[in-house]
Scaffold this motif. Structure first.
Motif, PDB file in Angstrom:
ATOM      1  N   HIS B 313      20.684  35.644  24.381  1.00 37.38           N
ATOM      2  CA  HIS B 313      21.595  36.653  24.920  1.00 37.38           C
ATOM      3  C   HIS B 313      22.004  37.575  23.772  1.00 37.38           C
ATOM      4  CE1 HIS B 313      22.160  34.908  28.925  1.00 37.38           C
ATOM      5  NE2 HIS B 313      22.028  33.739  28.335  1.00 37.38           N
ATOM      6  N   PRO B 314      22.383  38.796  24.092  1.00 32.78           N
ATOM      7  CA  PRO B 314      22.810  39.677  22.986  1.00 32.78           C
ATOM      8  C   PRO B 314      24.073  39.129  22.325  1.00 32.78           C
ATOM      9  CG  PRO B 314      23.100  40.763  25.139  1.00 32.78           C
ATOM     10  CD  PRO B 314      22.400  39.472  25.399  1.00 32.78           C
ATOM     11  N   ASP B 315      24.222  39.461  21.062  1.00 26.65           N
ATOM     12  CA  ASP B 315      25.430  39.067  20.348  1.00 26.65           C
ATOM     13  C   ASP B 315      26.579  39.982  20.800  1.00 26.65           C
ATOM     14  OD1 ASP B 315      26.309  37.460  17.770  1.00 26.65           O
ATOM     15  OD2 ASP B 315      27.281  39.433  17.725  1.00 26.65           O
ATOM     16  N   PRO B 316      27.771  39.427  21.006  1.00 27.39           N
ATOM     17  CA  PRO B 316      28.890  40.284  21.448  1.00 27.39           C
ATOM     18  C   PRO B 316      29.098  41.510  20.559  1.00 27.39           C
ATOM     19  CG  PRO B 316      29.513  37.985  21.590  1.00 27.39           C
ATOM     20  CD  PRO B 316      28.146  38.010  20.950  1.00 27.39           C
ATOM     21  N   SER B 317      28.734  41.400  19.288  1.00 30.32           N
ATOM     22  CA  SER B 317      28.942  42.532  18.381  1.00 30.32           C
ATOM     23  C   SER B 317      28.052  43.733  18.732  1.00 30.32           C
ATOM     24  CB  SER B 317      28.652  42.105  16.939  1.00 30.32           C
ATOM     25  OG  SER B 317      27.264  41.820  16.811  1.00 30.32           O
ATOM     26  N   GLU B 318      27.021  43.500  19.542  1.00 25.75           N
ATOM     27  CA  GLU B 318      26.117  44.607  19.903  1.00 25.75           C
ATOM     28  C   GLU B 318      26.702  45.524  20.956  1.00 25.75           C
ATOM     29  OE1 GLU B 318      22.107  43.118  20.878  1.00 25.75           O
ATOM     30  OE2 GLU B 318      22.541  41.419  19.568  1.00 25.75           O
ATOM     31  N   VAL B 319      27.875  45.172  21.470  1.00 26.55           N
ATOM     32  CA  VAL B 319      28.418  45.917  22.609  1.00 26.55           C
ATOM     33  C   VAL B 319      28.640  47.400  22.290  1.00 26.55           C
ATOM     34  CG1 VAL B 319      30.899  45.482  22.204  1.00 26.55           C
ATOM     35  CG2 VAL B 319      30.028  45.693  24.550  1.00 26.55           C
ATOM     36  N   TYR B 320      28.909  47.714  21.024  1.00 29.81           N
ATOM     37  CA  TYR B 320      29.159  49.108  20.652  1.00 29.81           C
ATOM     38  C   TYR B 320      27.893  49.878  20.277  1.00 29.81           C
ATOM     39  CZ  TYR B 320      34.052  47.622  20.352  1.00 29.81           C
ATOM     40  OH  TYR B 320      35.295  47.134  20.633  1.00 29.81           O
ATOM     41  N   ASP B 321      26.776  49.188  20.165  1.00 28.71           N
ATOM     42  CA  ASP B 321      25.541  49.867  19.759  1.00 28.71           C
ATOM     43  C   ASP B 321      25.047  50.795  20.869  1.00 28.71           C
ATOM     44  OD1 ASP B 321      25.688  48.284  17.538  1.00 28.71           O
ATOM     45  OD2 ASP B 321      24.065  46.918  18.117  1.00 28.71           O
ATOM     46  N   HIS B 322      24.583  51.980  20.484  1.00 26.27           N
ATOM     47  CA  HIS B 322      23.918  52.927  21.386  1.00 26.27           C
ATOM     48  C   HIS B 322      24.843  53.621  22.381  1.00 26.27           C
ATOM     49  CE1 HIS B 322      20.351  51.377  19.605  1.00 26.27           C
ATOM     50  NE2 HIS B 322      20.452  50.196  20.191  1.00 26.27           N
ATOM     51  N   VAL B 323      26.165  53.561  22.148  1.00 28.95           N
ATOM     52  CA  VAL B 323      27.033  54.431  22.951  1.00 28.95           C
ATOM     53  C   VAL B 323      26.752  55.874  22.522  1.00 28.95           C
ATOM     54  CG1 VAL B 323      29.401  55.026  23.573  1.00 28.95           C
ATOM     55  CG2 VAL B 323      28.787  52.630  23.173  1.00 28.95           C
ATOM     56  N   TYR B 324      26.610  56.044  21.200  1.00 28.63           N
ATOM     57  CA  TYR B 324      26.228  57.339  20.613  1.00 28.63           C
ATOM     58  C   TYR B 324      25.048  57.128  19.679  1.00 28.63           C
ATOM     59  CZ  TYR B 324      30.818  58.849  22.233  1.00 28.63           C
ATOM     60  OH  TYR B 324      31.907  59.134  23.005  1.00 28.63           O
ATOM     61  N   THR B 325      24.382  58.213  19.362  1.00 26.86           N
ATOM     62  CA  THR B 325      23.267  58.109  18.416  1.00 26.86           C
ATOM     63  C   THR B 325      23.769  57.990  16.985  1.00 26.86           C
ATOM     64  OG1 THR B 325      23.125  60.503  18.108  1.00 26.86           O
ATOM     65  CG2 THR B 325      21.816  59.564  19.905  1.00 26.86           C
ATOM     66  N   ASP B 326      24.995  58.478  16.722  1.00 28.12           N
ATOM     67  CA  ASP B 326      25.429  58.650  15.336  1.00 28.12           C
ATOM     68  C   ASP B 326      26.851  58.208  15.043  1.00 28.12           C
ATOM     69  OD1 ASP B 326      26.623  60.536  16.896  1.00 28.12           O
ATOM     70  OD2 ASP B 326      26.125  62.255  15.632  1.00 28.12           O
ATOM     71  N   MET B 327      27.491  57.568  15.996  1.00 24.95           N
ATOM     72  CA  MET B 327      28.864  57.108  15.724  1.00 24.95           C
ATOM     73  C   MET B 327      29.202  55.986  16.694  1.00 24.95           C
ATOM     74  SD  MET B 327      31.198  60.143  17.393  1.00 24.95           S
ATOM     75  CE  MET B 327      32.097  59.595  18.855  1.00 24.95           C
ATOM     76  N   GLU B 328      30.318  55.338  16.437  1.00 26.23           N
ATOM     77  CA  GLU B 328      30.765  54.278  17.328  1.00 26.23           C
ATOM     78  C   GLU B 328      31.957  54.756  18.139  1.00 26.23           C
ATOM     79  OE1 GLU B 328      31.275  51.097  14.461  1.00 26.23           O
ATOM     80  OE2 GLU B 328      29.498  50.105  15.288  1.00 26.23           O
ATOM     81  N   PRO B 329      32.153  54.188  19.317  1.00 22.44           N
ATOM     82  CA  PRO B 329      33.337  54.574  20.094  1.00 22.44           C
ATOM     83  C   PRO B 329      34.575  53.906  19.515  1.00 22.44           C
ATOM     84  CG  PRO B 329      32.175  52.810  21.211  1.00 22.44           C
ATOM     85  CD  PRO B 329      31.359  53.145  19.987  1.00 22.44           C
ATOM     86  N   GLU B 330      35.733  54.235  20.026  1.00 19.21           N
ATOM     87  CA  GLU B 330      36.960  53.517  19.673  1.00 19.21           C
ATOM     88  C   GLU B 330      36.747  52.052  19.969  1.00 19.21           C
ATOM     89  OE1 GLU B 330      39.078  56.434  18.039  1.00 19.21           O
ATOM     90  OE2 GLU B 330      40.057  54.502  18.445  1.00 19.21           O
ATOM     91  N   LYS B 331      37.172  51.210  19.068  1.00 20.27           N
ATOM     92  CA  LYS B 331      36.911  49.778  19.253  1.00 20.27           C
ATOM     93  C   LYS B 331      38.149  49.012  19.711  1.00 20.27           C
ATOM     94  CE  LYS B 331      33.032  49.245  16.148  1.00 20.27           C
ATOM     95  NZ  LYS B 331      32.514  48.511  14.989  1.00 20.27           N
ATOM     96  N   GLY B 332      37.904  47.881  20.306  1.00 22.04           N
ATOM     97  CA  GLY B 332      38.970  46.950  20.660  1.00 22.04           C
ATOM     98  C   GLY B 332      39.515  47.166  22.064  1.00 22.04           C
ATOM     99  N   HIS B 333      40.199  46.180  22.572  1.00 27.42           N
ATOM    100  CA  HIS B 333      40.782  46.248  23.917  1.00 27.42           C
ATOM    101  C   HIS B 333      42.084  47.041  23.900  1.00 27.42           C
ATOM    102  CE1 HIS B 333      37.948  43.641  25.906  1.00 27.42           C
ATOM    103  NE2 HIS B 333      37.978  42.855  24.850  1.00 27.42           N
TER     104      HIS B 333
END
Lengths: 326, 333
Positions: B313-333
């Motif tokens: 299964h994917p690692d939970p840390s991968e959840v932010y990958d590929h939202v954007y090509t060049d940055m991460e979204p705001e993180k956390g709940h």
């Protein structure tokens, strides 16, 4: 490089021309943008210059042509879609939010959508309820999109370039009240303004006025008046909503200890409310007063000029909010 | 069936492909029942001849294909790795989208397969946009834009047909008419049930075609793909087939919208059995060989499932990958 004094509208046009000349994959599509020269004249002259292959007049069907632009972007083209008004982009929300915003993610990074959706957002002059929406908050809610709202001609020129070069879908909103504002533009300089960097439009020590798009100039005027009363306002031009430069905003609040967020969008549930919430979450110990908001009235935009002006935040509303802080 | 215009090797290929798709789809249903695939899952059982006939008429790796959420067969026919497809259907790390897409959102962009979409009708302008892209660049690609009979009522589909015709986009709209929009029968959802007529108001060439006889499908598809490639204009076809399975894996009461008798009658049109009759009658393939092929793909499908199931299964840390090509979204709940 020649520096010229251009309006916001001309600055956008200059950037489009330069980018189209630099990259054959850049094209523009939208309603009445070609032969009719654009409803707000941003695309004036482009049809004669680039012809029908790259300046494409579409039928009045926002979902359809936005979807076609998204598909074209997936093949490596870089479409600039003009919405005659951002209010009409509501029709294309399924394409923008349910498709464009999610493609890079759903494909696990296989596909990119280098798309710009731009156009006038917010009230113009008596265009009433269906043509006056501020859509930026709807889009800035959506992961996968970038959302910008430049307040000056310089930023319009520099941020549109960044948007066209971006490999992600970008919502680029232009308040119609800004099209005539002027700024000094160095043409053909490659000048660009990165996303995610707020601009300190005015330095101050007593209160931070945080705004974007046309509300920046409203805040600047309010700041002038408040200065005369001995209150030194700092004005932060957010200009990029997603990504958001919280660092600059929080640093300003840490300096002034008071914050007023000003936006034209409906007051409730808007992106301004998000900014206020983040200040509340992150700067609680710095604040000497609750975070204040000045937003548009929570009503559909009325037609009457008197009622319309009642809805849109003005200098007096901002001054009043600042005075309430103490 | 149509007289044979195909070589024995091609006939065997179509047979193998249809048997392979069915074996794969049966494993998908099994994976769903076993709790290894979740969400919504829609299999192509009964409709195999349509994708086999059309996709074999393409230049694989050059032409584009896009479809809705009943999307497992199309990439398999374009050479996608079945293990990676199954891994994606199981939401695993080694899936094409690393577990971010699932059954409804399969993509293999390198092969020209552009998904895999969940909003009925919503992908049809995207498909026209692919054709727009290739035409803009002066390439001679053809785009196959598959949709269901339910999507043929969508407003955005009509908008897309208009622009495809207006701008001469080299796109073939293939309405896979399996007679049901989920659980709503064709005559309850379409004012005019001859969906091929959707092309008429836009001056687009259009035909209603068979989708169960793979040789007929192949012949029609070749003719139309060649025409579109040469003329760089759109085409609309309504392909008549039938969905043997439920709408999705969660549809376990088909009698709500169709009778057992109707299903039994439709089963006589089974594209695989039809080809088997043809191959036997024309001495192209023996019963024993067909039996061996079917067994081969049963074993193959078990193997695919086993390999896919071995993917983590994917690692939970991968959840932010590929939202954007060049940055991460705001993180956390």
């Amino acid at each position: 490089m020649p520096t010229v004094n251009l309006t916001y509208r001309e600055a956008l046009r200059a950037c489009i021309i330069e980018e189209m000349e630099a990259d054959q994959n850049v094209f523009v599509m939208g309603e009445d943008i070609g032969r009719y020269q654009g409803t707000f004249r941003v695309t004036q002259g482009l049809f004669d210059k680039f012809g029908p292959k790259r300046i494409i007049d579409t039928p009045i069907v926002e979902p359809g042509f936005t979807g076609i632009a998204i598909g074209a972007a997936m093949t490596g083209l870089r479409p600039i879609v003009e919405m005659m008004t951002m209010s009409f982009s509501i029709l294309a929300l399924d394409q923008i939010i349910n498709h464009a915003a999610k493609i890079h993610y759903m494909t696990g990074g296989q596909a990119k959508v280098p798309l710009v959706v731009r156009g006038p957002g917010g009230a113009a002059n008596q265009l009433s309820a269906q043509h006056s929406h501020s859509m930026e908050g709807w889009y800035a809610h959506t992961p996968g999109l970038k959302v910008v709202a430049p307040a000056t001609a310089e930023d319009a020129y520099g941020m549109l370039r960044t948007a066209i070069h971006d490999d992600n879908p970008v919502i680029f909103t232009e308040n119609p009240g800004l099209y005539g504002v002027k700024g000094d533009i160095e043409l053909n300089s490659g000048f660009s303004v990165p996303f995610g960097k707020a601009r300190i439009a005015r330095q101050g020590t007593d209160v931070s006025l945080i705004a974007y798009s046309r509300m920046v100039s409203v805040c600047e005027k309010a700041a002038e008046e408040l200065e005369a009363r001995g209150i030194h306002c700092e004005v932060i031009d957010v200009r990029s909503l997603l990504p958001l430069d919280t660092e600059t905003i929080f640093a300003s609040v840490a300096k002034t200890h008071r914050a007023v967020v000003v936006y034209e969008d409906w007051k409730s549930g808007s992106f301004g409310a998000e900014i206020a919430a983040r200040i509340g979450e992150q700067c609680f110990d710095e604040l000497d007063a609750p975070v204040a908001r000045v937003g548009g009235l929570n009503v559909p935009m009325p037609y009457s000029r008197v009622l319309e002006l009642e809805c849109i935040p003005n200098e007096a509303n901002v001054i009043e909010a600042v005075q309430r802080l103490n | 069936m149509k007289p044979n215009q195909e070589s024995p090797a091609d006939l065997e290929l179509y047979y193998r492909q249809m048997v392979q798709i069915r074996a794969f789809e049966n494993r998908c249903n099994a994976a769903y029942r076993a709790g290894k695939a979740g969400g919504y899952l829609h299999v192509y059982i009964g409709m195999e001849a349509t994708a086999v006939g059309w996709i074999n008429s393409l230049k694989i790796g050059w032409d584009y294909v896009i479809t809705a959420y009943r999307d497992h067969a199309h990439p398999m026919l374009m050479g996608s790795d079945p293990v990676k497809l199954m891994a994606e259907i199981m939401g695993r790390k080694d899936g094409y989208s690393h577990g971010k897409g699932g059954s409804m959102h399969l993509y293999d962009i390198e092969k020209g397969f552009f998904g895999g979409w969940g909003i009925v009708g919503g992908h049809t302008p995207l498909g026209a946009g692919l054709a727009f892209g290739s035409k803009y660049k002066g390439e001679d690609r053809v785009t196959l834009n598959f949709l269901g009979d339910g999507a043929a009522n969508a407003g955005v589909f009509f908008e897309t047909l208009n622009m495809a015709a207006l701008w001469d986009l080299p796109c073939i709209f293939i309405i896979e008419n399996n007679e049901f929009a989920m659980g709503t029968r064709l005559e309850y959802h379409a004012a005019d049930t001859e969906l091929a007529k959707r092309g008429y108001p836009f001056g687009m060439k259009h035909e209603r075609l068979d989708g169960m006889d793979v040789l007929q499908v192949r012949q029609d598809a070749k003719r139309i793909v060649d025409w579109v490639r040469k003329n760089q204009k759109p085409y609309l076809v309504e392909v008549m087939n039938y969905r043997f399975a439920g709408h999705g894996a969660a549809d376990n009461d088909r009698q709500l919208y169709r009778t057992k008798e109707e299903e039994d009658k439709a089963l006589h049109r089974d594209p695989i059995e039809r080809l088997e009759h043809y191959l036997l009658k024309n001495n192209v393939m023996s019963e024993e060989k067909m039996e061996a092929i079917r067994e081969e793909y049963e074993t193959w499908a078990d193997d695919v499932m086993e390999k896919a199931d071995a993917s983590p299964h994917p690692d939970p840390s991968e959840v932010y990958d590929h939202v954007y090509t060049d940055m991460e979204p705001e993180k956390g709940h």
